[in-house]
Design an enzyme around this catalytic site. Structure first.
Site, PDB file in Angstrom:
ATOM      1  N   HIS A 147      40.402 -41.648  15.249  1.00 36.86           N
ATOM      2  CA  HIS A 147      40.258 -42.489  14.801  1.00 36.86           C
ATOM      3  C   HIS A 147      41.583 -42.947  14.528  1.00 36.86           C
ATOM      4  O   HIS A 147      42.180 -44.095  14.505  1.00 36.86           O
ATOM      5  CB  HIS A 147      39.299 -42.365  13.422  1.00 36.86           C
ATOM      6  CG  HIS A 147      38.213 -42.049  12.967  1.00 36.86           C
ATOM      7  ND1 HIS A 147      37.604 -41.750  13.412  1.00 36.86           N
ATOM      8  CD2 HIS A 147      37.460 -43.028  12.492  1.00 36.86           C
ATOM      9  CE1 HIS A 147      36.052 -41.509  13.271  1.00 36.86           C
ATOM     10  NE2 HIS A 147      36.143 -42.354  12.542  1.00 36.86           N
ATOM     11  N   HIS A 196      40.260 -34.177   9.126  1.00 38.59           N
ATOM     12  CA  HIS A 196      41.835 -33.944  10.611  1.00 38.59           C
ATOM     13  C   HIS A 196      43.243 -33.494   8.995  1.00 38.59           C
ATOM     14  O   HIS A 196      43.218 -33.397   8.357  1.00 38.59           O
ATOM     15  CB  HIS A 196      41.906 -35.175  10.499  1.00 38.59           C
ATOM     16  CG  HIS A 196      40.917 -35.690  11.460  1.00 38.59           C
ATOM     17  ND1 HIS A 196      41.114 -34.978  12.694  1.00 38.59           N
ATOM     18  CD2 HIS A 196      40.688 -36.460  12.043  1.00 38.59           C
ATOM     19  CE1 HIS A 196      40.791 -35.108  14.486  1.00 38.59           C
ATOM     20  NE2 HIS A 196      39.985 -36.677  13.119  1.00 38.59           N
TER      21      HIS A 196
END
Length: 237
Positions: A147, A196
């Protein structure tokens, strides 16, 4: 060798600045990747990730309940669906106004970064954070953050493309700042949602920014090539 040196000597200052920035970004990525591979960043990653959670209940995100939904909305801006739809729209628009080479740059910015992200993830194969329950679905490995990388390559490239056709420095600044802000928010949201590690995001930013710089320089050459090829009209007094 002499031909290579001659070619390099003829490059404009923008080429050397871009080369320096790309080299710096890739150096930072390799430093982060090396630390991650050796496990040197784990303690820091865990500390930052848990700092965004309730100390008494790691499953509880800091902030009011609506903030988690805001995080999900923002993180979607860096997802494949949104970026693909946006990129396809921009490419169609560029094709309609006969800027085929710039459409190719947009394809390279998104499609090329997507392929690079997949290859890097497969190579490092880092596990996702397991300290907390993920607040959104994930399907791939953790390093680097796809992302973050894709939002950087796409939004920064699109911002640079749009800014170079503006004459007002205020408009240019607004476009670039918006592109950077979107990139930063997407990366931060990935850590906030617990999907993450912070170093994944930093690595994604560095590679994505380097990719965007390359795409921007390529588009700049196409724009200058178009201007140089346009015939100069002479007016007789």
């Amino acid at each position: 060798m002499q031909k290579i040196l001659t070619w390099l000597g003829r490059r404009e200052i923008a080429f050397w600045i871009v080369l320096l920035l790309i080299s710096g970004s890739m150096w930072l990525f390799m430093e982060v990747a090396d630390e991650v591979t050796e496990g040197e960043t784990l303690a820091m990653d865990e500390k930052i990730l848990l700092s965004l959670r309730n100390p008494d209940n790691p499953e509880d995100l800091l902030g009011p309940p609506w903030l988690e939904q805001v995080g999900k909305d923002i993180t979607a801006l860096g997802g494949n669906t949104v970026l693909t739809l946006l990129s396809v729209w921009v490419m169609i628009f560029l094709l309609l106004i006969h800027k085929r080479k710039l459409a190719l740059v947009v394809l390279l910015a998104t499609g090329g970064a997507l392929i690079a992200s997949f290859m890097l993830k497969s190579g490092f194969d880092r596990a996702r954070p397991d300290l907390v329950t993920h607040a959104t679905l994930v399907y791939t490995s953790s390093f680097p953050s796809g992302h973050s990388m894709l939002s950087a390559s796409t939004y920064l490239t699109l911002g640079a493309l749009l800014a170079q056709f503006q004459t007002s420095w205020r408009v240019k600044l607004l476009i670039i700042c918006t592109s950077v802000l979107l990139t930063l928010l997407v990366g931060i949201s990935r850590v906030y949602l617990g999907v993450h590690w912070p170093t994944d995001v930093v690595a994604g930013w560095t590679v994505g920014s380097a990719w965007a710089l390359m795409c921007w320089y390529l588009s700049r050459q196409f724009v200058h090539e178009k201007i140089d090829s346009e015939p100069v009209s002479h007016q007789i007094d």
